[in-house]
Design an enzyme around this catalytic site. Structure first.
Site, PDB file in Angstrom:
ATOM      1  N   HIS A  72       0.001  -8.642  -3.446  1.00 18.47           N
ATOM      2  CA  HIS A  72      -1.039  -7.742  -3.953  1.00 18.47           C
ATOM      3  C   HIS A  72      -0.694  -7.315  -5.367  1.00 18.47           C
ATOM      4  O   HIS A  72       0.481  -7.137  -5.695  1.00 18.47           O
ATOM      5  CB  HIS A  72      -1.153  -6.498  -3.055  1.00 18.47           C
ATOM      6  CG  HIS A  72      -2.458  -5.802  -3.217  1.00 18.47           C
ATOM      7  ND1 HIS A  72      -2.705  -4.952  -4.259  1.00 18.47           N
ATOM      8  CD2 HIS A  72      -3.603  -5.868  -2.493  1.00 18.47           C
ATOM      9  CE1 HIS A  72      -3.951  -4.502  -4.154  1.00 18.47           C
ATOM     10  NE2 HIS A  72      -4.513  -5.053  -3.107  1.00 18.47           N
ATOM     11  N   ASP A 119      -6.630  -8.817   3.503  1.00 17.92           N
ATOM     12  CA  ASP A 119      -7.344 -10.029   3.921  1.00 17.92           C
ATOM     13  C   ASP A 119      -6.620 -10.819   4.989  1.00 17.92           C
ATOM     14  O   ASP A 119      -7.227 -11.663   5.645  1.00 17.92           O
ATOM     15  CB  ASP A 119      -7.577 -10.932   2.698  1.00 17.92           C
ATOM     16  CG  ASP A 119      -8.523 -10.295   1.721  1.00 17.92           C
ATOM     17  OD1 ASP A 119      -9.613  -9.901   2.149  1.00 17.92           O
ATOM     18  OD2 ASP A 119      -8.164 -10.163   0.546  1.00 17.92           O
TER      19      ASP A 119
END
Ligand SMILES: CC(C)(COP(=O)(O)OP(=O)(O)OC[C@H]1O[C@@H](n2cnc3c(N)ncnc32)[C@H](O)[C@@H]1OP(=O)(O)O)[C@@H](O)C(=O)NCCC(=O)NCCS
Length: 393
Positions: free
Chosen positions: A262, A319
């Site tokens: 991320h 996700d």
């Protein structure tokens, strides 16, 4: 104005606005929507409450929530012309392209399109939040040769979407799990699509134009498209026994493991923590353990291999587990990103309103970054102009 040399870092760490909407603490792995911790919201609130919170800066009281719910329900329908437009769209079109193109079409039906008061924008936000799930579900049914299912006013935002998609109401557990997924994806500060939306809003373009721009950004695989890429990876790996080799070969070639890593979190994404639990609970409830087990094995193998290769940690992002969860809910893979968009509509429209009405900073400025020119250079007065007939190629 003082120049700041921040180029070629994808604006990471560069603050371009103040916001009252959410706070992402990437070091501690904490996500806060307008003062409320995402983990508390996922545990105890509904998407409708969270959507209200994002647009209004406080959690709704019972009466406010009742009113907000009925406003959302009353705006769920879409004009017949929108459905007609979907019917003539090529069936192989990607749902994100279809959705992005539907937004300006919806704009033409909005009676308040050119009204730029905060109140009118709030109403337009509600219309976008409510109509978007209807468009997504209708497109999926139309492309598969079925008639769209009209919204059911008795069902929640989450339950109604699954109902419009499948034609039968979901069981309460699945509806609640999906509700939590929507809460978790509803807002994430100045991510790529929200920034795109705010940037367009800063030009005084209307909210639909800003949302359409954001949808384009969301469609990319490094952003909202990652969850569908995660599912592709799960299907490709297929068996637990193949996980370690697949992951080490992929990372060894310099490839990326989708759903991992991320730009802001340097610890576990708090949304991934909740989604892992939902994945495990769904697997136990439905007996379909394969996807969750496979995901956990890929996560473990990626962490191990990453440590070996780069000497540092990598964590699952939002996700990663949402792919298995959506798959177990029977949502087609190419609708994962549109589902993300359904949820994100609340946070996105809240940001567009914040940008338009300077709700967090004294005065909204038109975004206008700069670039260093590194192209052809013949001197400060430019190259000598060559007429068409004298050009060589
Ligand atoms: C989201 C993402 C773009 C953030 O990238 P970033 O800001 O460059 O992340 P970092 O700076 O922490 O990356 C550090 C290193 O890890 C690598 N890395 C990051 N995520 C990786 C992944 N999923 N798989 C393999 N390597 C990864 C980067 O390539 C970089 O390598 P380098 O140091 O050799 O250049 C990146 O993690 C990614 O592409 N993830 C997969 C796509 C995804 O899941 N996107 C959804 C995000 S919510």
């Amino acid at each position: 104005m003082k120049e700041t040399d921040t180029k070629n870092i994808g604006l990471r760490g560069v603050k371009v606005a103040d916001t009252r909407i959410s706070d992402v603490n990437g070091e501690k792995g904490i996500l806060i929507y307008r003062g409320s911790n995402i983990t508390d919201l996922a545990r105890s609130s509904t998407y409708e409450e969270v959507s209200f919170l994002l647009l209004n800066d406080h959690l709704p009281g019972k009466k406010e929530l009742e009113k907000y719910r009925s406003e959302l329900v009353s705006e769920r329908g879409v004009p017949e012309a929108v459905l007609e437009n979907l019917r003539v769209t090529p069936k192989l079109a990607h749902p994100m392209d279809v959705l992005q193109s539907t937004i300006p079409f919806l704009a033409s039906f909005d009676p308040q399109l050119r009204m730029e008061t905060r109140e009118a924008n709030y109403k337009k936000a509600i219309r976008l939040i409510s109509k978007f799930p209807t468009v997504v579900a209708a497109w999926d049914r139309i492309r598969n040769g079925f008639d769209p299912v009209s919204p059911n006013p008795e069902l929640s935002h989450a339950g109604n979407f699954l109902y419009m998609l499948r034609g039968t109401p979901p069981d309460p557990e699945t509806a609640r799990d999906f509700d939590i997924c929507l809460i978790l994806h509803a807002e994430h500060s100045l991510n790529a699509s929200t920034f795109a939306g705010r940037e367009v809003a800063s030009t005084h373009a209307h909210i639909y134009a800003a949302v359409a721009a954001a949808m384009g950004a969301l469609s990319g695989e490094l952003h909202g498209g990652a969850n569908s890429e995660v599912m592709k990876m799960l299907l490709e790996i297929g068996e637990l026994s193949r996980v370690k080799t697949w992951v080490s070969e992929k990372l060894g070639r310099g490839g990326k493991i989708m759903g991992m890593g991320h730009a802001v979190y340097h610890t576990e994404d708090p949304r991934a923590t909740v989604l892992r639990t939902i994945c495990e609970q769904m697997a136990a409830r439905t007996g379909e353990r394969r996807w969750c087990e496979l995901s956990k094995a890929i996560e473990g193998a990626t962490k191990e291999e990453f440590r070996k290769l780069k000497g540092k940690e990598i964590y699952a992002n939002v996700d990663f587990y949402s792919a298995s969860v959506y798959h177990m809910m029977g949502i087609p893979r190419d609708l994962f990103t549109p589902v993300f968009a359904i949820s994100r509509m609340s946070g996105l429209t809240a940001h567009i309103i914040e940008e338009k009405f300077a709700e967090a900073q004294p005065k909204p400025e038109l975004y206008r970054p700069d670039a260093d020119y590194v192209g052809t250079y013949c001197g400060p007065e430019a190259c000598e102009y060559v007429p068409l007939e004298e050009r060589k190629s």
